[in-house]
Design a protein around this motif. Structure first.
Motif, PDB file in Angstrom:
ATOM      1  N   SER A 231      -4.583   1.057   5.697  1.00 20.51           N
ATOM      2  CA  SER A 231      -4.136   1.791   6.901  1.00 20.51           C
ATOM      3  C   SER A 231      -5.157   1.748   8.039  1.00 20.51           C
ATOM      4  O   SER A 231      -4.799   1.406   9.174  1.00 20.51           O
ATOM      5  CB  SER A 231      -3.798   3.235   6.549  1.00 20.51           C
ATOM      6  OG  SER A 231      -2.707   3.285   5.678  1.00 20.51           O
ATOM      7  N   PRO A 232      -6.417   2.073   7.802  1.00 21.61           N
ATOM      8  CA  PRO A 232      -7.380   2.012   8.907  1.00 21.61           C
ATOM      9  C   PRO A 232      -7.626   0.590   9.409  1.00 21.61           C
ATOM     10  O   PRO A 232      -7.821   0.381  10.608  1.00 21.61           O
ATOM     11  CB  PRO A 232      -8.667   2.593   8.334  1.00 21.61           C
ATOM     12  CG  PRO A 232      -8.330   3.201   7.036  1.00 21.61           C
ATOM     13  CD  PRO A 232      -7.014   2.679   6.607  1.00 21.61           C
ATOM     14  N   ILE A 233      -7.585  -0.378   8.488  1.00 24.36           N
ATOM     15  CA  ILE A 233      -7.769  -1.771   8.922  1.00 24.36           C
ATOM     16  C   ILE A 233      -6.637  -2.176   9.844  1.00 24.36           C
ATOM     17  O   ILE A 233      -6.857  -2.771  10.909  1.00 24.36           O
ATOM     18  CB  ILE A 233      -7.876  -2.716   7.712  1.00 24.36           C
ATOM     19  CG1 ILE A 233      -9.170  -2.445   6.947  1.00 24.36           C
ATOM     20  CG2 ILE A 233      -7.801  -4.174   8.158  1.00 24.36           C
ATOM     21  CD1 ILE A 233      -9.279  -3.184   5.630  1.00 24.36           C
ATOM     22  N   HIS A 234      -5.398  -1.839   9.456  1.00 23.31           N
ATOM     23  CA  HIS A 234      -4.258  -2.164  10.316  1.00 23.31           C
ATOM     24  C   HIS A 234      -4.383  -1.440  11.660  1.00 23.31           C
ATOM     25  O   HIS A 234      -4.116  -2.028  12.711  1.00 23.31           O
ATOM     26  CB  HIS A 234      -2.941  -1.785   9.646  1.00 23.31           C
ATOM     27  CG  HIS A 234      -1.764  -1.878  10.570  1.00 23.31           C
ATOM     28  ND1 HIS A 234      -1.297  -3.089  11.040  1.00 23.31           N
ATOM     29  CD2 HIS A 234      -0.999  -0.927  11.149  1.00 23.31           C
ATOM     30  CE1 HIS A 234      -0.271  -2.864  11.853  1.00 23.31           C
ATOM     31  NE2 HIS A 234      -0.076  -1.555  11.942  1.00 23.31           N
ATOM     32  N   GLY A 235      -4.807  -0.185  11.641  1.00 19.29           N
ATOM     33  CA  GLY A 235      -4.949   0.575  12.888  1.00 19.29           C
ATOM     34  C   GLY A 235      -5.964  -0.042  13.836  1.00 19.29           C
ATOM     35  O   GLY A 235      -5.709  -0.177  15.034  1.00 19.29           O
ATOM     36  N   ILE A 236      -7.099  -0.436  13.307  1.00 22.59           N
ATOM     37  CA  ILE A 236      -8.134  -1.066  14.144  1.00 22.59           C
ATOM     38  C   ILE A 236      -7.652  -2.406  14.677  1.00 22.59           C
ATOM     39  O   ILE A 236      -7.799  -2.701  15.866  1.00 22.59           O
ATOM     40  CB  ILE A 236      -9.447  -1.209  13.354  1.00 22.59           C
ATOM     41  CG1 ILE A 236     -10.047   0.165  13.102  1.00 22.59           C
ATOM     42  CG2 ILE A 236     -10.435  -2.112  14.085  1.00 22.59           C
ATOM     43  CD1 ILE A 236     -11.155   0.180  12.083  1.00 22.59           C
ATOM     44  N   LEU A 237      -7.057  -3.213  13.789  1.00 25.22           N
ATOM     45  CA  LEU A 237      -6.549  -4.516  14.230  1.00 25.22           C
ATOM     46  C   LEU A 237      -5.437  -4.352  15.269  1.00 25.22           C
ATOM     47  O   LEU A 237      -5.345  -5.137  16.214  1.00 25.22           O
ATOM     48  CB  LEU A 237      -6.038  -5.334  13.041  1.00 25.22           C
ATOM     49  CG  LEU A 237      -7.102  -5.889  12.112  1.00 25.22           C
ATOM     50  CD1 LEU A 237      -6.452  -6.558  10.907  1.00 25.22           C
ATOM     51  CD2 LEU A 237      -8.011  -6.859  12.839  1.00 25.22           C
ATOM     52  N   TYR A 238      -4.600  -3.323  15.118  1.00 24.07           N
ATOM     53  CA  TYR A 238      -3.532  -3.084  16.089  1.00 24.07           C
ATOM     54  C   TYR A 238      -4.110  -2.743  17.459  1.00 24.07           C
ATOM     55  O   TYR A 238      -3.599  -3.198  18.482  1.00 24.07           O
ATOM     56  CB  TYR A 238      -2.603  -1.971  15.600  1.00 24.07           C
ATOM     57  CG  TYR A 238      -1.440  -1.731  16.522  1.00 24.07           C
ATOM     58  CD1 TYR A 238      -0.441  -2.688  16.672  1.00 24.07           C
ATOM     59  CD2 TYR A 238      -1.339  -0.572  17.260  1.00 24.07           C
ATOM     60  CE1 TYR A 238       0.625  -2.483  17.528  1.00 24.07           C
ATOM     61  CE2 TYR A 238      -0.283  -0.345  18.111  1.00 24.07           C
ATOM     62  CZ  TYR A 238       0.693  -1.306  18.247  1.00 24.07           C
ATOM     63  OH  TYR A 238       1.744  -1.103  19.107  1.00 24.07           O
TER      64      TYR A 238
ATOM     65  N   ASP B  68       1.752   6.938  -6.937  1.00 27.17           N
ATOM     66  CA  ASP B  68       0.672   7.905  -6.732  1.00 27.17           C
ATOM     67  C   ASP B  68      -0.719   7.270  -6.836  1.00 27.17           C
ATOM     68  O   ASP B  68      -1.617   7.800  -7.480  1.00 27.17           O
ATOM     69  CB  ASP B  68       0.819   9.067  -7.728  1.00 27.17           C
ATOM     70  CG  ASP B  68       0.028  10.296  -7.290  1.00 27.17           C
ATOM     71  OD1 ASP B  68      -0.155  10.470  -6.067  1.00 27.17           O
ATOM     72  OD2 ASP B  68      -0.412  11.050  -8.162  1.00 27.17           O
ATOM     73  N   GLN B  69      -0.879   6.118  -6.189  1.00 28.77           N
ATOM     74  CA  GLN B  69      -2.157   5.398  -6.138  1.00 28.77           C
ATOM     75  C   GLN B  69      -2.547   5.228  -4.666  1.00 28.77           C
ATOM     76  O   GLN B  69      -2.236   4.216  -4.044  1.00 28.77           O
ATOM     77  CB  GLN B  69      -2.020   4.014  -6.798  1.00 28.77           C
ATOM     78  CG  GLN B  69      -1.608   4.045  -8.250  1.00 28.77           C
ATOM     79  CD  GLN B  69      -2.696   4.596  -9.130  1.00 28.77           C
ATOM     80  OE1 GLN B  69      -3.873   4.355  -8.898  1.00 28.77           O
ATOM     81  NE2 GLN B  69      -2.319   5.354 -10.141  1.00 28.77           N
ATOM     82  N   PRO B  70      -3.239   6.195  -4.088  1.00 29.52           N
ATOM     83  CA  PRO B  70      -3.523   6.158  -2.648  1.00 29.52           C
ATOM     84  C   PRO B  70      -4.672   5.233  -2.236  1.00 29.52           C
ATOM     85  O   PRO B  70      -4.922   5.066  -1.047  1.00 29.52           O
ATOM     86  CB  PRO B  70      -3.875   7.605  -2.329  1.00 29.52           C
ATOM     87  CG  PRO B  70      -4.434   8.139  -3.598  1.00 29.52           C
ATOM     88  CD  PRO B  70      -3.687   7.438  -4.705  1.00 29.52           C
ATOM     89  N   GLY B  71      -5.339   4.592  -3.167  1.00 29.64           N
ATOM     90  CA  GLY B  71      -6.515   3.783  -2.844  1.00 29.64           C
ATOM     91  C   GLY B  71      -6.233   2.649  -1.874  1.00 29.64           C
ATOM     92  O   GLY B  71      -6.959   2.458  -0.894  1.00 29.64           O
ATOM     93  N   ALA B  72      -5.185   1.878  -2.123  1.00 30.82           N
ATOM     94  CA  ALA B  72      -4.873   0.737  -1.253  1.00 30.82           C
ATOM     95  C   ALA B  72      -4.509   1.205   0.152  1.00 30.82           C
ATOM     96  O   ALA B  72      -4.928   0.607   1.149  1.00 30.82           O
ATOM     97  CB  ALA B  72      -3.741  -0.088  -1.852  1.00 30.82           C
ATOM     98  N   SER B  73      -3.742   2.263   0.219  1.00 28.92           N
ATOM     99  CA  SER B  73      -3.350   2.791   1.531  1.00 28.92           C
ATOM    100  C   SER B  73      -4.555   3.300   2.310  1.00 28.92           C
ATOM    101  O   SER B  73      -4.618   3.137   3.537  1.00 28.92           O
ATOM    102  CB  SER B  73      -2.332   3.913   1.336  1.00 28.92           C
ATOM    103  OG  SER B  73      -2.010   4.501   2.567  1.00 28.92           O
TER     104      SER B  73
ATOM    105  N   ALA C  28       0.808  -1.224   0.000  1.00 29.55           N
ATOM    106  CA  ALA C  28       0.000   0.000   0.000  1.00 29.55           C
ATOM    107  C   ALA C  28       0.841   1.273   0.000  1.00 29.55           C
ATOM    108  O   ALA C  28       0.531   2.212  -0.743  1.00 29.55           O
ATOM    109  CB  ALA C  28      -0.943  -0.011   1.205  1.00 29.55           C
ATOM    110  N   MET C  29       1.875   1.337   0.803  1.00 31.07           N
ATOM    111  CA  MET C  29       2.691   2.551   0.861  1.00 31.07           C
ATOM    112  C   MET C  29       3.475   2.783  -0.434  1.00 31.07           C
ATOM    113  O   MET C  29       3.501   3.921  -0.921  1.00 31.07           O
ATOM    114  CB  MET C  29       3.621   2.523   2.073  1.00 31.07           C
ATOM    115  CG  MET C  29       2.859   2.576   3.388  1.00 31.07           C
ATOM    116  SD  MET C  29       1.593   3.829   3.403  1.00 31.07           S
ATOM    117  CE  MET C  29       2.150   4.846   4.690  1.00 31.07           C
TER     118      MET C  29
END
Length: 108
Positions: free
Chosen positions: A43-50, A34-39, A26-27
């Motif tokens: 990113s929020p999924i990783h944050g919630i899971l963390y 310059d494709q921010p869709g995956a990030s 993603a990064m």
């Protein structure tokens, strides 16, 4: 405590995989191509899971009665790529040894 070990193990592996996807897929897509869709999704999924991982790590830490340094190691595992897999292996091994020591002490 076996249920806490299983919860921790599942969350550690999920967070580790999501961190690898975030850092190595993603990064680069976001900052190199310059494709921010995956990030924007990962990113929020990783944050919630963390956050859920931190709760399960604290639960296991509390039940096992470990020193604070072990909790710090578990917290760092979700922040450094590949570290989650190594720490998960060590923590699960130590937790199961602790569980077995408690069972042997209870039998004696």
């Amino acid at each position: 405590m076996e249920a806490a070990i299983k919860r921790y193990r599942i969350m550690a592996l999920l967070v580790g995989v999501m961190l690898l996807i975030l850092v190595f897929v993603a990064m680069p897509l976001r900052y190199v191509w310059d494709q921010p869709g995956a990030s924007a999704v990962v990113s929020p999924i990783h944050g919630i899971l963390y956050m859920v991982y931190l709760v399960t790590a604290f639960d296991l830490y509390r039940r096992a009665g470990w020193p604070l340094s072990k909790m710090v190691l578990m917290v760092a595992a979700g922040l450094v790529p590949f570290l989650a897999f190594y720490v998960e292996h060590r923590i699960v091994r130590d937790a199961r040894a602790e569980l077995e020591r408690g069972a042997v002490a209870a039998e004696a």
